[in-house]
Structure formats: C-alpha cells, structure tokens
Design a protein around this motif. Structure first.
Motif, PDB file in Angstrom:
ATOM      1  N   ALA A 136       0.838  -1.206   0.000  1.00 17.10           N
ATOM      2  CA  ALA A 136       0.000   0.000   0.000  1.00 17.10           C
ATOM      3  C   ALA A 136       0.873   1.256   0.000  1.00 17.10           C
ATOM      4  O   ALA A 136       0.575   2.222  -0.699  1.00 17.10           O
ATOM      5  N   VAL A 137       1.955   1.235   0.768  1.00 17.51           N
ATOM      6  CA  VAL A 137       2.860   2.379   0.804  1.00 17.51           C
ATOM      7  C   VAL A 137       3.650   2.469  -0.507  1.00 17.51           C
ATOM      8  O   VAL A 137       3.839   3.551  -1.048  1.00 17.51           O
ATOM      9  N   GLN A 138       4.072   1.337  -1.048  1.00 18.55           N
ATOM     10  CA  GLN A 138       4.826   1.355  -2.297  1.00 18.55           C
ATOM     11  C   GLN A 138       4.004   1.904  -3.460  1.00 18.55           C
ATOM     12  O   GLN A 138       4.554   2.490  -4.384  1.00 18.55           O
ATOM     13  N   GLU A 139       2.694   1.747  -3.396  1.00 15.49           N
ATOM     14  CA  GLU A 139       1.829   2.291  -4.444  1.00 15.49           C
ATOM     15  C   GLU A 139       1.801   3.815  -4.426  1.00 15.49           C
ATOM     16  O   GLU A 139       1.355   4.436  -5.382  1.00 15.49           O
ATOM     17  N   LEU A 140       2.278   4.406  -3.349  1.00 14.93           N
ATOM     18  CA  LEU A 140       2.314   5.865  -3.226  1.00 14.93           C
ATOM     19  C   LEU A 140       3.578   6.461  -3.848  1.00 14.93           C
ATOM     20  O   LEU A 140       3.801   7.670  -3.748  1.00 14.93           O
ATOM     21  N   ASP A 141       4.405   5.662  -4.476  1.00 12.78           N
ATOM     22  CA  ASP A 141       5.670   6.124  -5.042  1.00 12.78           C
ATOM     23  C   ASP A 141       5.449   7.341  -5.943  1.00 12.78           C
ATOM     24  O   ASP A 141       4.668   7.290  -6.888  1.00 12.78           O
ATOM     25  N   GLY A 142       6.122   8.422  -5.615  1.00  9.41           N
ATOM     26  CA  GLY A 142       6.007   9.660  -6.380  1.00  9.41           C
ATOM     27  C   GLY A 142       4.820  10.506  -5.975  1.00  9.41           C
ATOM     28  O   GLY A 142       4.661  11.626  -6.457  1.00  9.41           O
ATOM     29  N   GLY A 143       3.980  10.001  -5.086  1.00  5.33           N
ATOM     30  CA  GLY A 143       2.791  10.730  -4.665  1.00  5.33           C
ATOM     31  C   GLY A 143       3.051  11.642  -3.486  1.00  5.33           C
ATOM     32  O   GLY A 143       4.070  11.550  -2.807  1.00  5.33           O
ATOM     33  N   GLU A 144       2.095  12.509  -3.248  1.00  2.00           N
ATOM     34  CA  GLU A 144       2.199  13.433  -2.122  1.00  2.00           C
ATOM     35  C   GLU A 144       1.725  12.740  -0.857  1.00  2.00           C
ATOM     36  O   GLU A 144       0.673  12.113  -0.833  1.00  2.00           O
ATOM     37  N   VAL A 145       2.536  12.840   0.188  1.00  2.00           N
ATOM     38  CA  VAL A 145       2.208  12.257   1.485  1.00  2.00           C
ATOM     39  C   VAL A 145       2.394  13.315   2.564  1.00  2.00           C
ATOM     40  O   VAL A 145       2.978  14.367   2.331  1.00  2.00           O
ATOM     41  N   ARG A 146       1.883  12.984   3.736  1.00  2.00           N
ATOM     42  CA  ARG A 146       2.099  13.820   4.916  1.00  2.00           C
ATOM     43  C   ARG A 146       2.870  12.972   5.918  1.00  2.00           C
ATOM     44  O   ARG A 146       2.540  11.803   6.131  1.00  2.00           O
ATOM     45  N   ALA A 147       3.881  13.550   6.510  1.00  2.00           N
ATOM     46  CA  ALA A 147       4.704  12.832   7.480  1.00  2.00           C
ATOM     47  C   ALA A 147       4.965  13.740   8.680  1.00  2.00           C
ATOM     48  O   ALA A 147       4.994  14.961   8.550  1.00  2.00           O
ATOM     49  N   ALA A 148       5.160  13.087   9.826  1.00  2.00           N
ATOM     50  CA  ALA A 148       5.469  13.839  11.051  1.00  2.00           C
ATOM     51  C   ALA A 148       6.395  12.996  11.908  1.00  2.00           C
ATOM     52  O   ALA A 148       6.199  11.790  12.039  1.00  2.00           O
ATOM     53  N   PRO A 149       7.414  13.619  12.489  1.00  2.00           N
ATOM     54  CA  PRO A 149       8.283  12.882  13.406  1.00  2.00           C
ATOM     55  C   PRO A 149       7.549  12.644  14.726  1.00  2.00           C
ATOM     56  O   PRO A 149       6.832  13.510  15.213  1.00  2.00           O
ATOM     57  N   VAL A 150       7.724  11.448  15.275  1.00  2.00           N
ATOM     58  CA  VAL A 150       7.080  11.118  16.552  1.00  2.00           C
ATOM     59  C   VAL A 150       8.109  10.721  17.599  1.00  2.00           C
ATOM     60  O   VAL A 150       7.780  10.082  18.581  1.00  2.00           O
ATOM     61  N   GLY A 151       9.372  11.099  17.379  1.00  2.00           N
ATOM     62  CA  GLY A 151      10.419  10.908  18.383  1.00  2.00           C
ATOM     63  C   GLY A 151      11.395   9.800  18.069  1.00  2.00           C
ATOM     64  O   GLY A 151      11.052   8.796  17.457  1.00  2.00           O
ATOM     65  N   ASP A 152      12.638   9.993  18.480  1.00  2.00           N
ATOM     66  CA  ASP A 152      13.720   9.010  18.383  1.00  2.00           C
ATOM     67  C   ASP A 152      13.815   8.328  17.020  1.00  2.00           C
ATOM     68  O   ASP A 152      13.842   7.104  16.919  1.00  2.00           O
ATOM     69  N   GLY A 153      13.822   9.104  15.955  1.00  2.00           N
ATOM     70  CA  GLY A 153      13.966   8.549  14.620  1.00  2.00           C
ATOM     71  C   GLY A 153      12.717   7.833  14.121  1.00  2.00           C
ATOM     72  O   GLY A 153      12.761   7.134  13.130  1.00  2.00           O
ATOM     73  N   GLN A 154      11.609   8.003  14.801  1.00  2.00           N
ATOM     74  CA  GLN A 154      10.340   7.386  14.402  1.00  2.00           C
ATOM     75  C   GLN A 154       9.481   8.427  13.678  1.00  2.00           C
ATOM     76  O   GLN A 154       9.435   9.588  14.089  1.00  2.00           O
ATOM     77  N   TRP A 155       8.806   7.993  12.639  1.00  3.63           N
ATOM     78  CA  TRP A 155       7.940   8.864  11.860  1.00  3.63           C
ATOM     79  C   TRP A 155       6.594   8.183  11.646  1.00  3.63           C
ATOM     80  O   TRP A 155       6.503   6.956  11.691  1.00  3.63           O
ATOM     81  N   VAL A 156       5.590   8.987  11.396  1.00  3.86           N
ATOM     82  CA  VAL A 156       4.268   8.508  11.001  1.00  3.86           C
ATOM     83  C   VAL A 156       3.952   9.171   9.675  1.00  3.86           C
ATOM     84  O   VAL A 156       4.245  10.353   9.481  1.00  3.86           O
ATOM     85  N   LEU A 157       3.388   8.405   8.750  1.00  7.18           N
ATOM     86  CA  LEU A 157       3.018   9.004   7.473  1.00  7.18           C
ATOM     87  C   LEU A 157       1.653   8.522   7.035  1.00  7.18           C
ATOM     88  O   LEU A 157       1.182   7.459   7.436  1.00  7.18           O
ATOM     89  N   THR A 158       1.041   9.349   6.209  1.00 14.05           N
ATOM     90  CA  THR A 158      -0.255   9.035   5.641  1.00 14.05           C
ATOM     91  C   THR A 158      -0.389   9.824   4.347  1.00 14.05           C
ATOM     92  O   THR A 158       0.478  10.633   4.017  1.00 14.05           O
ATOM     93  N   ALA A 159      -1.458   9.576   3.628  1.00  8.10           N
ATOM     94  CA  ALA A 159      -1.734  10.304   2.399  1.00  8.10           C
ATOM     95  C   ALA A 159      -3.243  10.496   2.291  1.00  8.10           C
ATOM     96  O   ALA A 159      -4.021   9.792   2.940  1.00  8.10           O
ATOM     97  N   GLU A 160      -3.619  11.427   1.473  1.00  9.02           N
ATOM     98  CA  GLU A 160      -5.043  11.682   1.264  1.00  9.02           C
ATOM     99  C   GLU A 160      -5.705  10.421   0.718  1.00  9.02           C
ATOM    100  O   GLU A 160      -5.197   9.795  -0.208  1.00  9.02           O
ATOM    101  N   GLY A 161      -6.787  10.026   1.338  1.00  5.62           N
ATOM    102  CA  GLY A 161      -7.513   8.840   0.892  1.00  5.62           C
ATOM    103  C   GLY A 161      -7.114   7.553   1.607  1.00  5.62           C
ATOM    104  O   GLY A 161      -7.792   6.546   1.464  1.00  5.62           O
TER     105      GLY A 161
END
Length: 173
Positions: A136-161
């Motif tokens: 599901a994440v690989q299908e977003l290749d080249g697409g716009e996503v939103r990401a936020a750091p959540v501490g200690d080198g950890q991130w959360v990401l999502t995309a519209e839809g």
C-alpha cells in the motif's frame, strides 16, 4: 502551524489504530481464558478416565497464541498513545514519497531540491512487516504524502484517501 492531531483524518486513523490494538488485546485475553478453561476441562476428563487426543496441544496453542495477541495488542496500544502525544505537538509535513528499496522509503519534504548535494531526503524503513501494508505504501511512489516525526527517529506518514497511519523508523545506511 496546526498540530497533526487536530486533523479529522488523523483523529479517525488514530482511533482506528487504537481499536485494532484493543481487538488484539481482547482477542488474546479471550484465547488465554479459553485455554485455561479448556485445560480445566481436560484435567476433569483425565480424572474420569477419558482422554481426548490433541486436547493438551490445543490448550498450549490457545494460551501461547493468546499471549502473543496480548503482547501485540499492548504494543500497538502503547504505540497509538505515543503517536497521539507526538502528533498533538507536531504539524504534518507535506512532501513526495519515493521508494528506495523493499521496505525502505524516502520522504522528500516540500521544497526539497534533489539537485542540491547538501539536501538529503528522510530515509525511512516501514515498521510493519505485513506485505499488504508495505505494498500500500509502495503504491504511493512519487505521490504526495504527509509525514510527522514522533520521536527518536520514528515517523508517522499518511496520504489523502488512506484510512490509516503508517509507522516508520530512520533507515540505517
């Protein structure tokens, strides 16, 4: 800057993540209870002279799988709480997602210049080992996503839809 947790999509995704964690936790607890009850029934049957083949293995399997479910649910619940706290303080960063390997992604924040040798994308490794989540994440290749750091080198990401959040950690080089 608006904190990521104030976004309705983020709140819905966090609630879904928390519900999944509670399901794992509850399912694991039910399996352990059923294993204990089945074990008590097996002891009663053995005392009466009746033996049921494979009943002991079923008891062990239920208890062990239940403990795994409890551990998975507790871990996911802790992760959800940590993400909620972090996203309440951090805004979403928009950018492009690039696939850099099987479970390695590169997040290029808005304004990223790939020709500038001093700028590097944020290289991340997905936390999930589920094939469908990775795809599901690989299908977003080249697409716009939103990401936020959540501490200690950890991130959360999502995309519209997308109905969920994806966890990632800083990838080693």
């Amino acid at each position: 800057m608006i904190p990521a947790a104030d976004d309705p999509h983020t709140r819905t995704a966090l609630a879904a993540h928390q519900a999944g964690a509670i399901r794992w936790l509850g399912g694991g607890a039910i399996a352990v209870v059923l294993g204990v009850l089945l074990g008590a029934a097996a002891v009663t049957l053995a005392d009466s002279g009746r033996r049921v083949p494979g009943l002991g293995l079923a008891v062990i399997a239920l208890v062990l799988l239940g403990l795994v479910g409890i551990a998975a649910g507790a871990g996911a619940l802790l992760r959800t709480r940590r993400w909620q706290r972090a996203l309440a303080a951090a805004p979403w960063r928009t950018g492009r997602l690039r696939i850099a390997g099987p479970a390695i992604i590169a997040f290029e924040p808005e304004g990223f210049d790939e020709l500038d040798p001093l700028q590097e994308p944020v290289r991340l490794q997905l936390l999930s080992t589920a094939v469908w989540r990775t795809r599901a994440v690989q299908e977003l290749d080249g697409g716009e996503v939103r990401a936020a750091p959540v501490g200690d080198g950890q991130w959360v990401l999502t995309a519209e839809g997308l109905p969920t959040l994806y966890g990632a950690k800083a990838a080693r080089r």
